[in-house]
Write an enzyme that holds these catalytic residues in place. Structure first.
Site, PDB file in Angstrom:
ATOM      1  N   SER A 134      -3.048  -7.592   2.737  1.00 60.93           N
ATOM      2  CA  SER A 134      -3.327  -7.512   4.178  1.00 60.93           C
ATOM      3  C   SER A 134      -3.770  -8.880   4.698  1.00 60.93           C
ATOM      4  O   SER A 134      -3.401  -9.282   5.798  1.00 60.93           O
ATOM      5  CB  SER A 134      -4.427  -6.491   4.443  1.00 60.93           C
ATOM      6  OG  SER A 134      -4.025  -5.226   4.004  1.00 60.93           O
ATOM      7  N   LYS A 147     -18.150  -6.377   7.363  1.00 58.77           N
ATOM      8  CA  LYS A 147     -16.889  -7.106   7.526  1.00 58.77           C
ATOM      9  C   LYS A 147     -16.448  -7.073   8.979  1.00 58.77           C
ATOM     10  O   LYS A 147     -16.834  -6.193   9.734  1.00 58.77           O
ATOM     11  CB  LYS A 147     -15.814  -6.477   6.642  1.00 58.77           C
ATOM     12  CG  LYS A 147     -15.855  -6.969   5.221  1.00 58.77           C
ATOM     13  CD  LYS A 147     -14.549  -6.666   4.539  1.00 58.77           C
ATOM     14  CE  LYS A 147     -14.521  -7.218   3.130  1.00 58.77           C
ATOM     15  NZ  LYS A 147     -13.294  -6.848   2.432  1.00 58.77           N
ATOM     16  N   ARG A 158      -2.021  -5.862  -8.410  1.00 56.87           N
ATOM     17  CA  ARG A 158      -0.924  -6.767  -8.060  1.00 56.87           C
ATOM     18  C   ARG A 158      -0.708  -7.854  -9.101  1.00 56.87           C
ATOM     19  O   ARG A 158       0.397  -8.111  -9.519  1.00 56.87           O
ATOM     20  CB  ARG A 158      -1.216  -7.455  -6.721  1.00 56.87           C
ATOM     21  CG  ARG A 158      -0.911  -6.616  -5.544  1.00 56.87           C
ATOM     22  CD  ARG A 158      -1.587  -7.116  -4.317  1.00 56.87           C
ATOM     23  NE  ARG A 158      -3.010  -6.899  -4.419  1.00 56.87           N
ATOM     24  CZ  ARG A 158      -3.847  -7.001  -3.410  1.00 56.87           C
ATOM     25  NH1 ARG A 158      -3.408  -7.361  -2.237  1.00 56.87           N
ATOM     26  NH2 ARG A 158      -5.119  -6.759  -3.569  1.00 56.87           N
ATOM     27  N   HIS A 174       0.846  -1.202   0.000  1.00 54.02           N
ATOM     28  CA  HIS A 174       0.000   0.000   0.000  1.00 54.02           C
ATOM     29  C   HIS A 174       0.881   1.252   0.000  1.00 54.02           C
ATOM     30  O   HIS A 174       0.627   2.207  -0.737  1.00 54.02           O
ATOM     31  CB  HIS A 174      -0.868   0.070   1.260  1.00 54.02           C
ATOM     32  CG  HIS A 174      -1.918  -0.992   1.376  1.00 54.02           C
ATOM     33  ND1 HIS A 174      -2.044  -1.786   2.479  1.00 54.02           N
ATOM     34  CD2 HIS A 174      -2.915  -1.361   0.531  1.00 54.02           C
ATOM     35  CE1 HIS A 174      -3.069  -2.603   2.328  1.00 54.02           C
ATOM     36  NE2 HIS A 174      -3.609  -2.382   1.146  1.00 54.02           N
TER      37      HIS A 174
HETATM   38  P1  ADP Z   1      -6.008  -5.758   0.465  1.00 54.29           P
HETATM   39  O1  ADP Z   1      -6.823  -6.100   1.672  1.00 54.29           O
HETATM   40  O2  ADP Z   1      -6.201  -6.706  -0.682  1.00 54.29           O
HETATM   41  O3  ADP Z   1      -4.562  -5.493   0.751  1.00 54.29           O
HETATM   42  P2  ADP Z   1      -7.106  -3.036   0.347  1.00 54.29           P
HETATM   43  O4  ADP Z   1      -8.567  -2.856   0.166  1.00 54.29           O
HETATM   44  O5  ADP Z   1      -6.572  -2.687   1.679  1.00 54.29           O
HETATM   45  O6  ADP Z   1      -6.691  -4.487  -0.110  1.00 54.29           O
HETATM   46  O7  ADP Z   1      -6.287  -2.257  -0.773  1.00 54.29           O
HETATM   47  C1  ADP Z   1      -6.402  -0.918  -1.123  1.00 54.29           C
HETATM   48  C2  ADP Z   1      -5.721  -0.742  -2.467  1.00 54.29           C
HETATM   49  O8  ADP Z   1      -4.343  -1.089  -2.370  1.00 54.29           O
HETATM   50  C3  ADP Z   1      -6.295  -1.629  -3.570  1.00 54.29           C
HETATM   51  O9  ADP Z   1      -6.286  -0.898  -4.773  1.00 54.29           O
HETATM   52  C4  ADP Z   1      -5.321  -2.768  -3.667  1.00 54.29           C
HETATM   53  O10 ADP Z   1      -5.309  -3.348  -4.957  1.00 54.29           O
HETATM   54  C5  ADP Z   1      -4.030  -2.030  -3.377  1.00 54.29           C
HETATM   55  N1  ADP Z   1      -2.991  -2.924  -2.895  1.00 54.29           N
HETATM   56  C6  ADP Z   1      -3.035  -3.746  -1.841  1.00 54.29           C
HETATM   57  N2  ADP Z   1      -1.876  -4.421  -1.705  1.00 54.29           N
HETATM   58  C7  ADP Z   1      -1.079  -4.012  -2.726  1.00 54.29           C
HETATM   59  C8  ADP Z   1       0.242  -4.361  -3.170  1.00 54.29           C
HETATM   60  N3  ADP Z   1       0.965  -5.272  -2.548  1.00 54.29           N
HETATM   61  N4  ADP Z   1       0.720  -3.721  -4.270  1.00 54.29           N
HETATM   62  C9  ADP Z   1      -0.036  -2.817  -4.915  1.00 54.29           C
HETATM   63  N5  ADP Z   1      -1.280  -2.461  -4.569  1.00 54.29           N
HETATM   64  C10 ADP Z   1      -1.794  -3.045  -3.495  1.00 54.29           C
END
Ligand code: ADP
Length: 162
Positions: free
Chosen positions: A128, A41, A90, A17
């Protein structure tokens, strides 16, 4: 002023992130990282904890603001005077979900654009959910999340690793 919103659950924020946040913040005047409150959730961290972790880990990015929102993203964006959403990609598996989501939002509000940032290769496996699972079984998460987040996870007291 160019304002963008990077929405997500951030449960918890990872280096993946932060990479997207840092890179996209360089292209706008203000980047709002908005934690989504989804009552259906059951997140590991409360809204306050997720906001706190984001504030702590983005404090060196001067134009990044942390906020939270519930309800419709397009309405939140309108309220903030924002017409640009930032999302990360990703793997190919993210694409279908993000594609549908972006098209749906476009239907609801044609003025609202979504821009995608390709992950850094080294974070392409990072989510996450993966961090939470690894921590639960006592795995090493030190390369996946900043030290502050790691401490917060350890405080949740389910880390089996000493
Ligand atoms: P997650 O729970 O899958 O990590 P979130 O809802 O917290 O997802 O993610 C917020 C944004 O950050 C989304 O656009 C997600 O695709 C992106 N994101 C999450 N992890 C990564 C990563 N490792 N690399 C790039 N973008 C990411």
């Amino acid at each position: 002023m160019r304002i963008a919103i990077c929405p997500g659950s951030f449960d918890p924020v990872t280096y993946g992130h932060l990479d997207i946040i840092e890179r996209s913040s360089k292209l706008v005047d203000v980047l709002i990282v908005a934690v989504f409150c989804n009552p259906e959730k059951h997140p590991m961290f409360t809204m306050e904890e997720r906001v706190d972790m984001l504030k702590q880990t983005t404090k060196n990015f001067s134009n990044v603001k942390i906020d939270c929102f519930g309800g419709l993203l397009n309405e939140y964006a309108k309220k903030k005077g924002c017409r640009l959403l930032i999302r990360g990609l990703r793997a190919f598996s993210d694409f279908e979900y993000e594609f549908q989501r972006a098209l749906l939002l476009k239907q609801v509000d044609p003025e609202l654009e979504t821009a995608f940032f390709m992950t850094e290769g080294k974070y392409s496996f990072l989510s996450s959910t993966g961090v939470r699972e690894l921590a639960y079984f006592g795995g090493d998460i030190s390369k996946l999340v900043p030290p502050y987040v790691q401490q917060m996870i350890e405080k949740k007291n389910f880390c089996t690793k000493k």
